[in-house]
Write an enzyme that holds these catalytic residues in place. Sequence first.
Site, PDB file in Angstrom:
ATOM      1  N   GLU A 191       9.420  15.535  16.208  1.00  0.00           N
ATOM      2  CA  GLU A 191       9.902  15.436  14.831  1.00  0.00           C
ATOM      3  C   GLU A 191       9.176  16.479  13.989  1.00  0.00           C
ATOM      4  O   GLU A 191       7.954  16.434  13.836  1.00  0.00           O
ATOM      5  CB  GLU A 191       9.607  14.031  14.297  1.00  0.00           C
ATOM      6  CG  GLU A 191      10.155  13.801  12.912  1.00  0.00           C
ATOM      7  CD  GLU A 191       9.910  12.383  12.421  1.00  0.00           C
ATOM      8  OE1 GLU A 191       8.756  11.926  12.456  1.00  0.00           O
ATOM      9  OE2 GLU A 191      10.880  11.735  11.986  1.00  0.00           O
ATOM     10  N   GLU A 202       9.062   1.116  11.350  1.00  0.00           N
ATOM     11  CA  GLU A 202      10.170   2.073  11.299  1.00  0.00           C
ATOM     12  C   GLU A 202       9.525   3.441  11.345  1.00  0.00           C
ATOM     13  O   GLU A 202       8.813   3.821  10.415  1.00  0.00           O
ATOM     14  CB  GLU A 202      10.993   1.830  10.028  1.00  0.00           C
ATOM     15  CG  GLU A 202      12.374   2.414  10.118  1.00  0.00           C
ATOM     16  CD  GLU A 202      12.418   3.787   9.495  1.00  0.00           C
ATOM     17  OE1 GLU A 202      12.480   4.764  10.273  1.00  0.00           O
ATOM     18  OE2 GLU A 202      12.374   3.886   8.265  1.00  0.00           O
ATOM     19  N   GLY A 213       2.093   4.420  13.513  1.00  0.00           N
ATOM     20  CA  GLY A 213       2.761   3.178  13.915  1.00  0.00           C
ATOM     21  C   GLY A 213       2.146   2.585  15.175  1.00  0.00           C
ATOM     22  O   GLY A 213       1.941   1.372  15.279  1.00  0.00           O
ATOM     23  N   LYS A 273       0.886  -1.177   0.000  1.00  0.00           N
ATOM     24  CA  LYS A 273       0.000   0.000   0.000  1.00  0.00           C
ATOM     25  C   LYS A 273       0.917   1.219   0.000  1.00  0.00           C
ATOM     26  O   LYS A 273       1.464   1.610   1.031  1.00  0.00           O
ATOM     27  CB  LYS A 273      -0.872  -0.030   1.264  1.00  0.00           C
ATOM     28  CG  LYS A 273      -2.212   0.662   1.137  1.00  0.00           C
ATOM     29  CD  LYS A 273      -2.137   2.151   0.972  1.00  0.00           C
ATOM     30  CE  LYS A 273      -1.760   2.888   2.229  1.00  0.00           C
ATOM     31  NZ  LYS A 273      -1.482   4.319   1.985  1.00  0.00           N
ATOM     32  N   CYS A 332      13.611  10.327   7.980  1.00  0.00           N
ATOM     33  CA  CYS A 332      13.504   9.994   9.403  1.00  0.00           C
ATOM     34  C   CYS A 332      14.835  10.029  10.143  1.00  0.00           C
ATOM     35  O   CYS A 332      14.879  10.338  11.330  1.00  0.00           O
ATOM     36  CB  CYS A 332      12.856   8.634   9.563  1.00  0.00           C
ATOM     37  SG  CYS A 332      13.647   7.368   8.568  1.00  0.00           S
ATOM     38  N   GLY A 356       6.597   5.099   8.679  1.00  0.00           N
ATOM     39  CA  GLY A 356       5.794   6.318   8.685  1.00  0.00           C
ATOM     40  C   GLY A 356       5.834   6.978  10.047  1.00  0.00           C
ATOM     41  O   GLY A 356       6.811   6.826  10.792  1.00  0.00           O
ATOM     42  N   SER A 357       4.750   7.674  10.381  1.00  0.00           N
ATOM     43  CA  SER A 357       4.745   8.446  11.626  1.00  0.00           C
ATOM     44  C   SER A 357       4.609   7.533  12.840  1.00  0.00           C
ATOM     45  O   SER A 357       4.030   6.440  12.753  1.00  0.00           O
ATOM     46  CB  SER A 357       3.589   9.441  11.597  1.00  0.00           C
ATOM     47  OG  SER A 357       2.366   8.751  11.536  1.00  0.00           O
TER      48      SER A 357
HETATM   49  P1  NAD Z   1       1.674   8.562   8.011  1.00  0.00           P
HETATM   50  O1  NAD Z   1       2.400   7.745   8.983  1.00  0.00           O
HETATM   51  O2  NAD Z   1       0.294   8.985   8.369  1.00  0.00           O
HETATM   52  O3  NAD Z   1       1.561   7.748   6.608  1.00  0.00           O
HETATM   53  C1  NAD Z   1       2.532   6.817   6.151  1.00  0.00           C
HETATM   54  C2  NAD Z   1       1.843   5.670   5.422  1.00  0.00           C
HETATM   55  O4  NAD Z   1       0.979   4.979   6.313  1.00  0.00           O
HETATM   56  C3  NAD Z   1       0.949   6.103   4.260  1.00  0.00           C
HETATM   57  O5  NAD Z   1       0.986   5.096   3.268  1.00  0.00           O
HETATM   58  C4  NAD Z   1      -0.429   6.169   4.896  1.00  0.00           C
HETATM   59  O6  NAD Z   1      -1.473   6.061   3.961  1.00  0.00           O
HETATM   60  C5  NAD Z   1      -0.382   4.989   5.842  1.00  0.00           C
HETATM   61  N1  NAD Z   1      -1.213   5.089   7.035  1.00  0.00           N
HETATM   62  C6  NAD Z   1      -1.434   6.189   7.796  1.00  0.00           C
HETATM   63  N2  NAD Z   1      -2.220   5.876   8.854  1.00  0.00           N
HETATM   64  C7  NAD Z   1      -2.479   4.562   8.773  1.00  0.00           C
HETATM   65  C8  NAD Z   1      -3.229   3.646   9.567  1.00  0.00           C
HETATM   66  N3  NAD Z   1      -3.854   4.028  10.671  1.00  0.00           N
HETATM   67  N4  NAD Z   1      -3.278   2.350   9.200  1.00  0.00           N
HETATM   68  C9  NAD Z   1      -2.627   1.933   8.108  1.00  0.00           C
HETATM   69  N5  NAD Z   1      -1.922   2.739   7.296  1.00  0.00           N
HETATM   70  C10 NAD Z   1      -1.838   4.045   7.623  1.00  0.00           C
HETATM   71  O7  NAD Z   1       2.561   9.807   7.650  1.00  0.00           O
HETATM   72  P2  NAD Z   1       2.135  11.175   6.913  1.00  0.00           P
HETATM   73  O8  NAD Z   1       0.728  11.573   7.258  1.00  0.00           O
HETATM   74  O9  NAD Z   1       2.449  11.015   5.478  1.00  0.00           O
HETATM   75  O10 NAD Z   1       3.160  12.201   7.583  1.00  0.00           O
HETATM   76  C11 NAD Z   1       2.908  12.713   8.883  1.00  0.00           C
HETATM   77  C12 NAD Z   1       4.182  12.741   9.696  1.00  0.00           C
HETATM   78  O11 NAD Z   1       4.736  11.431   9.803  1.00  0.00           O
HETATM   79  C13 NAD Z   1       5.324  13.552   9.092  1.00  0.00           C
HETATM   80  O12 NAD Z   1       5.184  14.890   9.386  1.00  0.00           O
HETATM   81  C14 NAD Z   1       6.525  12.904   9.715  1.00  0.00           C
HETATM   82  O13 NAD Z   1       6.759  13.454  10.987  1.00  0.00           O
HETATM   83  C15 NAD Z   1       6.131  11.475   9.854  1.00  0.00           C
HETATM   84  N6  NAD Z   1       6.683  10.603   8.771  1.00  0.00           N
HETATM   85  C16 NAD Z   1       7.745   9.819   9.059  1.00  0.00           C
HETATM   86  C17 NAD Z   1       8.282   9.018   8.079  1.00  0.00           C
HETATM   87  C18 NAD Z   1       9.468   8.156   8.338  1.00  0.00           C
HETATM   88  O14 NAD Z   1      10.223   7.844   7.412  1.00  0.00           O
HETATM   89  N7  NAD Z   1       9.674   7.685   9.561  1.00  0.00           N
HETATM   90  C19 NAD Z   1       7.723   9.004   6.789  1.00  0.00           C
HETATM   91  C20 NAD Z   1       6.605   9.800   6.522  1.00  0.00           C
HETATM   92  C21 NAD Z   1       6.105  10.592   7.525  1.00  0.00           C
END
Ligand code: NAD
Length: 491
Positions: free
Chosen positions: A384, A251, A234, A177, A285, A229-230
């Site tokens: 962050e 991660e 997570g 996804k 990150c 992701g965030s």
């Molecule tokens: P996010 O964590 O919301 O999204 C990352 C991925 O997870 C996307 O594919 C999203 O569709 C999916 N996702 C989100 N919520 C989910 C859930 N409840 N269940 C399953 N999948 C889900 O990140 P974002 O909204 O794109 O960015 C927000 C903040 O996250 C950024 O400002 C940053 O601080 C952080 N971030 C960190 C990383 C990293 O590499 N660690 C990457 C992107 C964003």
Amino acid sequence: MTLATSSGLVGGQFAPAHSQQIIAVVNPATEEQIGQIIDGDAQDVDTAVRCAHQTFVATGWADLPATDRAQYLDKLADALEARSQQIAAAVTEQNGMPISMSNYLNGPFVVDIYRYFARAAREMPFEETRFSDGVTGIIRRQPIGVAGLIVPWNSPHCLMAFKVGAALAAGCTTVIKPAPETSLDMSLFAEAVLEAGIPSGVVNIVTGGRETGAALVGHPLVTKIGFTGSTAAGKLIASRAGAQLKRVTLELGGKSAAILLDDADLSAFAQTVIPLCSPYSGQICVSNTRILAPRARYDEVVEVVVEAMRSGAVGDPMNPSTVFGPLVSERQRTRVEAYIEVGRKEGADVVVGGGRPKDLDRGYYFEPTVFRKVANSMQIAQEEIFGPVLAVIPYDTDNEAVTIANDSRYGLAGSIWTGDPERGLELARQIDVGQIRVNTMVSGNGFPFGGFKHSGLGRELGPEGVASYTELKTIYPMNQGDSAQSPLTTN
Ligand code: NAD
């Protein structure tokens, strides 16, 4: 193929989507819509997962010799290599990553990751025999099943390769996804999967947003979730997966520290400020966004950091000389702006940047920014920001530097800069992070990658990354002379 009518790749084909919902994809440098994708619904996810499950249980993929799976991984690397420039440009158009960086991070870097996992599959002892307490046992690593792989927008192809490469090396089937911000390039990835001849149903893709991801996490036939992701998402994923005892590798975020010791060569550090502390405008990150400076050299360090950040050209991410492109979205820029206000209110000083560039009237640009007079307890030092914002924090002794570096809910990465590598190594042992560098920027795919504390759970890359897509099984074979009776039998 257009992802505007298909939710992605299912069973080797671009299946028509069930969902009628679409998500607009915007170029952050122009603020213009450049495409749209399907916001896959629970039925789209179910179709893809069932296909992956059927492939796992009924096609022999999981039982294929690892050397055969390795060949597919090598072919995927070749197919991606042939498309690497196209993929890099497509990603930059969607997420604003400077093209010079995207060309590498979505190109040769990714190709090397798949080639690494091909080697890892060949070398991994999927079965070994152990003797213990006079007993012989066979320890078998078995693929875990269907892996749901949820990818963010910031460096999509390498973060996806960490997961897809490991899962295929282990013998899993997958449902990916991608992030809604960076999904248009997935048609190129899908083409590469097909060209590599990977059996249909092994790699499936469903586009969409959070709800699509949530449906993947909640699907009972998905046995493992790999997520980057965030930290907020997570934690939600971990708790939902926990309810089904689903395995997870997470991660997450970071607030890593670069510690400059009093004997550090600042001219050498100056070269690394942008790539180490604020790569891709800090939307990576592992960015070392806290810079810890010895109090006696504080002003000198601030000057070096400010000069370095000022030196990076801000502008069109497709221009090869651009260092700071736009932030990924309006939402992300608003978030960064809010942190600048928070920092000012907390009493930190903005030495450079702090606003939108005056000469760029469209695009989600934000100036490279440096805060001084930062205390580690401030929100801007603890949270962050995910923008081009650095905080320089003073300390008095090496011990205090370690304490400050560890005084964080995160524990992803870090670095130490010193004229005495032994002293640096000794401090590195005391920092609670998943990876730390001493006077270097290197990294390798054979080393585990991930975080302590709120930076994640489990590790990607290395044999550890492959192992996380397997379950261990102990088989006690009957040996000559063994009794079939249990030692607990009393009569
Ligand atoms: P996010 O964590 O919301 O999204 C990352 C991925 O997870 C996307 O594919 C999203 O569709 C999916 N996702 C989100 N919520 C989910 C859930 N409840 N269940 C399953 N999948 C889900 O990140 P974002 O909204 O794109 O960015 C927000 C903040 O996250 C950024 O400002 C940053 O601080 C952080 N971030 C960190 C990383 C990293 O590499 N660690 C990457 C992107 C964003």
